[in-house]
Enzyme design. Structure first.
Site, PDB file in Angstrom:
ATOM      1  N   ARG A 136       0.841  -1.203   0.000  1.00 10.54           N
ATOM      2  CA  ARG A 136       0.000   0.000   0.000  1.00 10.54           C
ATOM      3  C   ARG A 136       0.872   1.248   0.000  1.00 10.54           C
ATOM      4  O   ARG A 136       1.540   1.562   0.981  1.00 10.54           O
ATOM      5  CB  ARG A 136      -0.933  -0.009   1.212  1.00 10.54           C
ATOM      6  CG  ARG A 136      -2.036  -1.040   1.025  1.00 10.54           C
ATOM      7  CD  ARG A 136      -3.057  -1.034   2.101  1.00 10.54           C
ATOM      8  NE  ARG A 136      -3.619   0.273   2.389  1.00 10.54           N
ATOM      9  CZ  ARG A 136      -4.698   0.438   3.137  1.00 10.54           C
ATOM     10  NH1 ARG A 136      -5.312  -0.601   3.652  1.00 10.54           N
ATOM     11  NH2 ARG A 136      -5.150   1.641   3.392  1.00 10.54           N
ATOM     12  N   ARG A 148      -1.589  11.714   7.852  1.00 10.97           N
ATOM     13  CA  ARG A 148      -2.875  11.046   8.100  1.00 10.97           C
ATOM     14  C   ARG A 148      -3.180  10.986   9.591  1.00 10.97           C
ATOM     15  O   ARG A 148      -4.320  11.210  10.007  1.00 10.97           O
ATOM     16  CB  ARG A 148      -2.873   9.641   7.493  1.00 10.97           C
ATOM     17  CG  ARG A 148      -2.930   9.669   5.979  1.00 10.97           C
ATOM     18  CD  ARG A 148      -2.731   8.316   5.334  1.00 10.97           C
ATOM     19  NE  ARG A 148      -3.626   7.316   5.839  1.00 10.97           N
ATOM     20  CZ  ARG A 148      -3.336   6.015   5.885  1.00 10.97           C
ATOM     21  NH1 ARG A 148      -2.177   5.572   5.472  1.00 10.97           N
ATOM     22  NH2 ARG A 148      -4.211   5.151   6.347  1.00 10.97           N
TER      23      ARG A 148
END
Length: 190
Positions: A136, A148
């Site tokens: 990912r 994030r």
């Protein structure tokens, strides 16, 4: 079994997706993910999907009113009458307030907000491992993960303070094996 209308919280890498799959089976309720709702509306070319696409194609965030409308539509379906598992919503206090209103309108309470709690260094380690195992790209760069995490802390974490005085927040230690964490979550519904 204790109330089955559940919101699932936790920082990136807390294991929400893994635990949601197990919790959905335990409770026998639909797993309602905002990501899935976006994909469904985009695929079906709905008006809400087209509105979301306008923002997403420019690299922007989908505004709260579009996300809230998608959630309202999803919570109006018959399959949620026996309970639901919300994952990825609400992401901020304004969305939490909107969720309270829409649930009141349809006569469903929010019984539990399950918060899977892990420390920042554990988030970083888990996402680095996930980047390697699953490939990912969004998890591969530490600066992206930090961004994030900062976004979660600034926008989503205040929802926990919103829910705590309502008596529905259930803090769960997210450290341990998948089964150990799930055993802690399961006790909420015993």
């Amino acid at each position: 079994m204790a109330g089955k209308n559940v919101g699932l919280f936790g920082p990136p890498g807390a294991g929400k997706g893994t635990q949601a799959a197990k919790l959905r089976e335990l409770l026998n309720v639909p797993h309602i993910s905002t990501g899935d709702m976006f994909r469904e509306n985009l695929k079906n070319g709905t008006e809400l999907g087209r509105k979301a696409q306008e923002y997403m194609s420019k690299g922007g965030l989908v505004p709260d009113e579009v996300t809230i409308a998608m959630v309202r539509d999803r919570l109006s379906r018959a399959d949620v009458k026996g309970g639901f598992l919300l994952d990825g919503f609400p992401r901020n206090v304004a969305q939490a307030e909107s969720l309270d209103k829409m649930l009141a309108d349809i006569g469903l309470p929010l019984d539990h907000v399950v918060n899977i709690s892990i420390a920042d260094d554990e988030v970083m380690a888990r996402l680095a491992k996930r980047a390697t195992i699953e490939g990912r790209a969004d998890d591969a760069k530490p600066e992206t993960v930090k961004c994030r995490l900062d976004t979660y802390k600034a926008q989503s974490e205040p929802c926990l303070a919103y829910y705590r005085p309502k008596g529905v927040l259930r803090d769960i230690d997210g450290i341990g094996t998948i089964d150990e964490v799930f055993a802690r979550i399961s006790k909420v519904f015993a």
